[in-house]
Design a protein around this motif. Structure first.
Motif, PDB file in Angstrom:
ATOM      1  N   ILE A  64      -8.664   1.344   8.486  1.00 28.75           N
ATOM      2  CA  ILE A  64     -10.192   1.208   7.383  1.00 28.75           C
ATOM      3  C   ILE A  64     -10.133   0.801   6.250  1.00 28.75           C
ATOM      4  CG2 ILE A  64     -11.282   2.448   6.200  1.00 28.75           C
ATOM      5  CD1 ILE A  64     -11.656   5.117   8.568  1.00 28.75           C
ATOM      6  N   VAL A  65      -8.710   0.631   6.141  1.00 27.31           N
ATOM      7  CA  VAL A  65      -8.554  -0.250   4.564  1.00 27.31           C
ATOM      8  C   VAL A  65      -9.641  -1.286   5.152  1.00 27.31           C
ATOM      9  CG1 VAL A  65      -8.086  -0.532   2.080  1.00 27.31           C
ATOM     10  CG2 VAL A  65      -7.902   1.438   2.990  1.00 27.31           C
ATOM     11  N   ALA A  66      -8.259  -2.164   5.629  1.00 30.27           N
ATOM     12  CA  ALA A  66      -8.106  -3.495   5.631  1.00 30.27           C
ATOM     13  C   ALA A  66      -9.345  -4.055   7.162  1.00 30.27           C
ATOM     14  CB  ALA A  66      -7.008  -3.905   6.683  1.00 30.27           C
TER      15      ALA A  66
ATOM     16  N   LEU B  42      -8.624  -6.456  -0.972  1.00 28.04           N
ATOM     17  CA  LEU B  42      -8.146  -5.290   0.248  1.00 28.04           C
ATOM     18  C   LEU B  42      -7.525  -5.508   1.099  1.00 28.04           C
ATOM     19  CD1 LEU B  42     -11.487  -2.884   0.542  1.00 28.04           C
ATOM     20  CD2 LEU B  42      -9.787  -2.361  -0.103  1.00 28.04           C
ATOM     21  N   VAL B  43      -7.715  -6.749   1.751  1.00 30.87           N
ATOM     22  CA  VAL B  43      -6.555  -7.454   3.137  1.00 30.87           C
ATOM     23  C   VAL B  43      -6.076  -7.745   2.157  1.00 30.87           C
ATOM     24  CG1 VAL B  43      -6.457  -8.823   4.486  1.00 30.87           C
ATOM     25  CG2 VAL B  43      -8.651  -7.665   4.580  1.00 30.87           C
TER      26      VAL B  43
ATOM     27  N   THR C  56      -3.531  -5.105   1.727  1.00 30.35           N
ATOM     28  CA  THR C  56      -3.061  -3.685   2.245  1.00 30.35           C
ATOM     29  C   THR C  56      -2.361  -4.413   2.901  1.00 30.35           C
ATOM     30  OG1 THR C  56      -6.036  -3.311   3.000  1.00 30.35           O
ATOM     31  CG2 THR C  56      -4.073  -2.661   4.610  1.00 30.35           C
ATOM     32  N   LEU C  57      -2.677  -5.566   3.932  1.00 30.22           N
ATOM     33  CA  LEU C  57      -1.365  -6.019   3.950  1.00 30.22           C
ATOM     34  C   LEU C  57       1.012  -6.414   3.407  1.00 30.22           C
ATOM     35  CD1 LEU C  57      -2.550  -9.198   5.559  1.00 30.22           C
ATOM     36  CD2 LEU C  57      -2.183  -6.821   7.335  1.00 30.22           C
TER      37      LEU C  57
ATOM     38  N   TYR D  20     -16.107  -6.897   3.954  1.00 26.83           N
ATOM     39  CA  TYR D  20     -16.874  -8.389   2.382  1.00 26.83           C
ATOM     40  C   TYR D  20     -16.576  -9.338   3.296  1.00 26.83           C
ATOM     41  CZ  TYR D  20     -18.499  -3.867   0.148  1.00 26.83           C
ATOM     42  OH  TYR D  20     -19.186  -2.819   0.187  1.00 26.83           O
TER      43      TYR D  20
ATOM     44  N   ARG E 275      -0.369  -5.951  12.267  1.00 25.25           N
ATOM     45  CA  ARG E 275       0.298  -5.162  10.664  1.00 25.25           C
ATOM     46  C   ARG E 275       0.751  -5.273  10.491  1.00 25.25           C
ATOM     47  NH1 ARG E 275       1.887 -11.501   8.720  1.00 25.25           N
ATOM     48  NH2 ARG E 275       3.143  -9.895   6.828  1.00 25.25           N
ATOM     49  N   VAL E 276      -0.598  -4.190  10.424  1.00 20.53           N
ATOM     50  CA  VAL E 276      -0.534  -2.388   9.499  1.00 20.53           C
ATOM     51  C   VAL E 276      -0.893  -1.944  10.144  1.00 20.53           C
ATOM     52  CG1 VAL E 276      -1.528  -3.016   7.752  1.00 20.53           C
ATOM     53  CG2 VAL E 276      -3.376  -2.216   9.806  1.00 20.53           C
TER      54      VAL E 276
ATOM     55  N   MET F   2     -17.956 -10.967  -3.892  1.00 20.31           N
ATOM     56  CA  MET F   2     -18.009  -9.710  -2.594  1.00 20.31           C
ATOM     57  C   MET F   2     -16.596 -10.415  -2.821  1.00 20.31           C
ATOM     58  SD  MET F   2     -17.710  -6.966  -4.376  1.00 20.31           S
ATOM     59  CE  MET F   2     -17.711  -5.775  -3.296  1.00 20.31           C
TER      60      MET F   2
ATOM     61  N   GLY G 164     -13.266  -8.272  -0.852  1.00 18.93           N
ATOM     62  CA  GLY G 164     -12.985  -8.478   0.404  1.00 18.93           C
ATOM     63  C   GLY G 164     -11.293  -9.013   0.830  1.00 18.93           C
TER      64      GLY G 164
ATOM     65  N   MET H 225     -12.442  10.590   5.424  1.00 13.33           N
ATOM     66  CA  MET H 225     -13.233   9.640   5.349  1.00 13.33           C
ATOM     67  C   MET H 225     -14.826   9.344   5.416  1.00 13.33           C
ATOM     68  SD  MET H 225      -9.945   6.997   5.942  1.00 13.33           S
ATOM     69  CE  MET H 225     -10.163   5.491   5.756  1.00 13.33           C
TER      70      MET H 225
ATOM     71  N   VAL I 140      -9.096  10.862   9.617  1.00 15.71           N
ATOM     72  CA  VAL I 140     -10.172   9.082   9.699  1.00 15.71           C
ATOM     73  C   VAL I 140     -11.534  10.013   9.118  1.00 15.71           C
ATOM     74  CG1 VAL I 140     -11.345   8.291  10.898  1.00 15.71           C
ATOM     75  CG2 VAL I 140      -8.241   7.843  10.739  1.00 15.71           C
TER      76      VAL I 140
ATOM     77  N   VAL J 225      -4.043 -11.097  13.007  1.00 20.80           N
ATOM     78  CA  VAL J 225      -3.281 -11.427  12.080  1.00 20.80           C
ATOM     79  C   VAL J 225      -3.232 -10.114  10.637  1.00 20.80           C
ATOM     80  CG1 VAL J 225      -4.383 -12.923   9.607  1.00 20.80           C
ATOM     81  CG2 VAL J 225      -4.562 -13.556  12.184  1.00 20.80           C
ATOM     82  N   VAL J 226      -4.361  -8.566  11.165  1.00 19.39           N
ATOM     83  CA  VAL J 226      -4.286  -8.334  10.446  1.00 19.39           C
ATOM     84  C   VAL J 226      -4.302  -6.885  10.937  1.00 19.39           C
ATOM     85  CG1 VAL J 226      -6.204  -6.520   8.605  1.00 19.39           C
ATOM     86  CG2 VAL J 226      -6.422  -9.192   9.577  1.00 19.39           C
TER      87      VAL J 226
ATOM     88  N   PRO K 140      -4.225   4.326  11.038  1.00 16.84           N
ATOM     89  CA  PRO K 140      -5.860   4.225  11.171  1.00 16.84           C
ATOM     90  C   PRO K 140      -5.982   4.427   9.685  1.00 16.84           C
ATOM     91  CG  PRO K 140      -4.376   6.200  12.191  1.00 16.84           C
ATOM     92  CD  PRO K 140      -3.461   5.665  10.999  1.00 16.84           C
ATOM     93  N   GLU K 141      -5.209   4.946   8.248  1.00 18.30           N
ATOM     94  CA  GLU K 141      -6.394   4.828   7.138  1.00 18.30           C
ATOM     95  C   GLU K 141      -5.966   3.523   6.660  1.00 18.30           C
ATOM     96  OE1 GLU K 141      -4.763   7.698   4.508  1.00 18.30           O
ATOM     97  OE2 GLU K 141      -6.227   9.586   5.356  1.00 18.30           O
ATOM     98  N   ARG K 142      -4.774   2.880   6.727  1.00 17.53           N
ATOM     99  CA  ARG K 142      -4.883   1.639   6.709  1.00 17.53           C
ATOM    100  C   ARG K 142      -5.369   0.652   7.132  1.00 17.53           C
ATOM    101  NH1 ARG K 142       1.017   0.061   6.075  1.00 17.53           N
ATOM    102  NH2 ARG K 142       0.759  -1.710   4.732  1.00 17.53           N
TER     103      ARG K 142
ATOM    104  N   VAL L  73     -10.779   3.274  13.830  1.00 17.28           N
ATOM    105  CA  VAL L  73     -11.914   3.035  12.809  1.00 17.28           C
ATOM    106  C   VAL L  73     -12.295   1.804  12.559  1.00 17.28           C
ATOM    107  CG1 VAL L  73     -14.299   4.004  11.927  1.00 17.28           C
ATOM    108  CG2 VAL L  73     -11.819   5.488  12.847  1.00 17.28           C
TER     109      VAL L  73
ATOM    110  N   LEU M 149      -7.967  10.314   1.138  1.00 10.82           N
ATOM    111  CA  LEU M 149      -8.744   8.904   1.322  1.00 10.82           C
ATOM    112  C   LEU M 149     -10.188   9.140   1.141  1.00 10.82           C
ATOM    113  CD1 LEU M 149      -7.865   5.593   2.399  1.00 10.82           C
ATOM    114  CD2 LEU M 149      -9.781   6.468   2.314  1.00 10.82           C
TER     115      LEU M 149
ATOM    116  N   ILE N 152     -12.521  -2.560   6.079  1.00 13.23           N
ATOM    117  CA  ILE N 152     -13.570  -2.435   4.943  1.00 13.23           C
ATOM    118  C   ILE N 152     -13.655  -3.594   4.296  1.00 13.23           C
ATOM    119  CG2 ILE N 152     -14.437  -1.470   2.393  1.00 13.23           C
ATOM    120  CD1 ILE N 152     -13.780   0.717   3.500  1.00 13.23           C
ATOM    121  N   GLY N 153     -11.671  -4.321   3.693  1.00 11.35           N
ATOM    122  CA  GLY N 153     -12.689  -6.075   3.358  1.00 11.35           C
ATOM    123  C   GLY N 153     -13.078  -6.717   3.669  1.00 11.35           C
ATOM    124  N   LEU N 154     -12.417  -6.528   5.443  1.00 12.62           N
ATOM    125  CA  LEU N 154     -13.379  -7.957   6.516  1.00 12.62           C
ATOM    126  C   LEU N 154     -14.813  -7.371   6.372  1.00 12.62           C
ATOM    127  CD1 LEU N 154     -11.003  -9.113   8.779  1.00 12.62           C
ATOM    128  CD2 LEU N 154     -12.012  -7.801  10.302  1.00 12.62           C
TER     129      LEU N 154
END
Lengths: 308, 319
Positions: free
Chosen positions: A102-104, B295-296, B299-300, A110, A93-94, B288, B292, B118, B115, A89-90, A98-100, A38, B61, A106-108
């Motif tokens: 989504i978190v990544a 977060l990335v 995660t990485l 922002y 690498r994860v 923010m 972001g 979530m 998912v 890039v992102v 699925p869950e990671r 997602v 989550l 979300i970061g993207l």
């Protein structure tokens, strides 16, 4: 205004919303279908399409239509490249967990949104439609007689809105042809069906993923470019398309392109109509609750074959 | 095994108490501005503790915890404004609202997993946020409202002063931390971790995993509601912004950064992110962006978070 014209107006608004939504949601659906992830940053790709359209239209000299056409080509291309880079890039690498993911993403979300705020500013800026809306007047023949005369001021915008609907319909058809008839589509479907077997048969899965992610983002970006003459470009404009795309993809059935288009028309039209007669907020409350309950009680959606 | 466990237990409690003592020792030393800021951070840390119970320990989550925070905030806020509640009953109302709503949402959302869970939590929270905007005559929507001064006194002491804000936040945070530490080491906490690690195996061993997950959601919601109520009573303000999706992302961010499934992670993450964002917001409106990027990056490169890495590299006994 009478009820009839009011409903007409609402239906046109709804049809435009549905057309753009179908395009945007199709991108999300494609990414979910093939990659099983997602992408929460999907709305930001839509926003970037609109903002880049503004930038390109201002950089390209000459008449408004030249700038707009350039934007229609360049904005999705740039957004697609950006998305492919993000995938490489992102997400890669994860390992598309699925869950990671989504978190990544979300970061993207922002990162893209706030970087746009820094570079482009908090203003909402208009982009001129490629042609003066008054040139094209197919309207009087379209509606029942009498209705047209009630609101002559509505004719101008309507012309461009009809173009948006037609363009979106054409692109949706193209995506279907691509996925179901072309060799590239075959490769995508093979990857979707069984990633490991596809890899074993020599399909470059990593590249398919990057291209799918880019294609999904580019579809959202085209949605943004198409909508920007109607709705000004703003760094926060990605929120609503994201929410609505989510709703559409889930109600249509995760991974089903046909379901996505049907649900986009359903949700887009009813959102447009409910928004005109009641309140846009109420329309969104109902839609979000509908999604929650669809996921809980009918996770396969309208056309999906498997649960999320 | 029991010997190591017991000594780990002593050290775990010792560390928790030491951190709380350090926060108490800072109380008289800090200038007003920092007291107010740190009070806010500690309230957010309570929110993060609640989030950690669900995400860190049980492995679920949620993207909708703003709903439970806002439930506590509005139960306390509206209770004080329209119901004439004083601080303590308003706070308790906040906890009840958070727990009750979480139990309801949990009962529905737990029919899904991964998912879908979530997205369902996200959608419920979004519906809640939109409802706050829709009923803006009552909730004052985005603009929000101030809590009556009468509701913001405990034992005759005004909550508005910087000293009292810090003291109240510290007391509540200490209580929350102790409860969470105890919970993590309790039989229920152990089963929660078992569900996180392998739900099928936990079920096979005879645990009712559905009830364990529902309990985790409800406890998590109670903490979140408590944090929301505390925020409203200490800051004297309630607004719909706190129900927006950003306030569902932030606790996730704090817990991820601090270390999911660690007792001190929520505090560490909240302090780290709060001051990082505070620092950036002095430089740019786009603060923010930092959230972001973190977060990335987390995660990485550091999926275990700060305290998780400390536990892995230095101190295996870390709670």
């Amino acid at each position: 205004m009478d009820f009839g014209p009011h409903l007409m107006l609402a239906a046109i608004e709804g049809a435009v919303a549905a057309a753009v939504l179908a395009l945007t949601a199709l991108g999300l659906s494609l990414v979910f279908g093939v990659m099983r992830v997602v992408n929460v940053a999907h709305g930001e790709f839509f926003m970037l399409g609109a903002v880049l359209a503004w930038a390109v239209a201002h950089l390209v000299p000459g008449p408004a239509w030249a700038g707009y056409l350039a934007a229609l080509v360049l904005a999705p291309l740039l957004v697609g490249l950006l998305a492919a880079a993000a995938d490489w890039v992102v997400l890669k690498r994860v390992q598309y967990d699925p869950e990671r993911t989504i978190v990544a993403t979300i970061g993207l979300l922002y990162i893209l949104q706030q970087a746009t705020l820094m570079a482009y500013g908090p203003e909402a800026r208009p982009v001129a439609a490629p042609f003066d809306a008054r040139i094209a007047l197919p309207w009087p023949e379209w509606g029942p007689e009498g209705l047209v005369l009630t609101w002559p001021w509505g004719l101008g915008t309507t012309a461009w809105k009809l173009v948006v609907i037609a363009a979106a319909a054409l692109l949706v058809a193209l995506v279907f042809v691509l996925v179901q008839r072309s060799r590239a589509g075959l490769v995508m479907r093979a990857t979707q069906f069984d990633r490991e077997t596809a890899q074993a048969f020599g399909i470059p899965v990593a590249r398919v993923f990057a291209l799918t992610f880019a294609l999904g983002a580019a579809l959202a970006a085209i949605g943004g470019v198409l909508v920007v003459p109607i709705q000004q470009a703003h760094y926060l404009m990605g929120g609503d398309p994201l929410l609505l795309s989510f709703i559409v993809v889930i109600i249509g059935g995760l991974g089903s392109l046909r379901g996505t288009v049907v649900a986009a028309i359903l949700i887009g039209m009813s959102d447009g109509i409910v928004s005109v007669f009641f309140s846009p907020t109420l329309a969104k409350i109902l839609a979000t609750l509908l999604v929650a309950f669809v996921l809980i009680f009918r996770p396969q959606g309208l056309y999906g074959t498997r649960a999320a | 095994m029991t010997g190591r466990d017991r000594s780990g237990g002593t050290r775990a409690w010792g560390l928790t108490v030491a951190v709380l003592a350090a926060l108490a020792a800072m109380w008289p030393l800090l200038p007003d501005y920092n007291q107010i800021t740190l009070a806010r951070v500690m309230v957010f840390a309570i929110f993060a503790i609640g989030y950690n119970i669900l995400f860190g320990y049980t492995g679920l989550l949620s993207l909708g915890h703003a709903l439970f925070f806002a439930a506590g905030l509005y139960a306390a806020g509206l209770g004080a404004r329209d119901g004439g509640l004083t601080a303590v009953p308003a706070f308790l109302a906040g906890i009840l609202a958070g727990a009750g709503l979480a139990a309801g949402v949990g009962a529905l959302a737990l029919r899904t997993a991964g998912v879908a869970f979530m997205i369902v939590t996200l959608m419920f929270a979004q519906a809640g946020y939109l409802a706050l905007l829709y009923f803006n005559e009552w909730t004052r929507g985005d603009e929000g409202f101030n809590l009556p001064a009468a509701s913001r006194t405990v034992l005759g002491l005004e909550l508005a002063g910087a000293d009292m804000r810090y003291g109240t936040a510290l007391a509540l945070f200490a209580l929350a931390t102790l409860i969470a530490t105890w919970l993590a080491r309790s039989p229920l906490g152990r089963v929660m971790v078992a569900v996180r690690e392998n739900e099928a195996r936990a079920a096979m061993l005879g645990y009712d995993t559905g009830r364990v997950k529902l309990a985790a959601v409800t406890i998590s919601g109670a903490f979140s509601g408590a944090a929301g109520a505390a925020y409203g009573l200490i800051d004297g303000y309630a607004g719909a912004t706190f129900a927006s999706v950003q306030y569902s992302i932030l606790p996730l961010l704090w817990v991820l950064v601090g270390g999911a499934g660690t007792v001190l992670g929520p505090l560490v993450g909240a302090v780290f992110m709060f001051y990082l964002i505070d620092l950036t917001s002095g430089l740019t409106d786009a603060y923010m962006l930092v959230a972001g990027a973190v977060l990335v990056l987390v995660t990485l490169f550091a999926p275990r978070g700060i305290m998780g890495e400390v536990r892995r590299r230095v101190a295996r006994w870390l709670p």
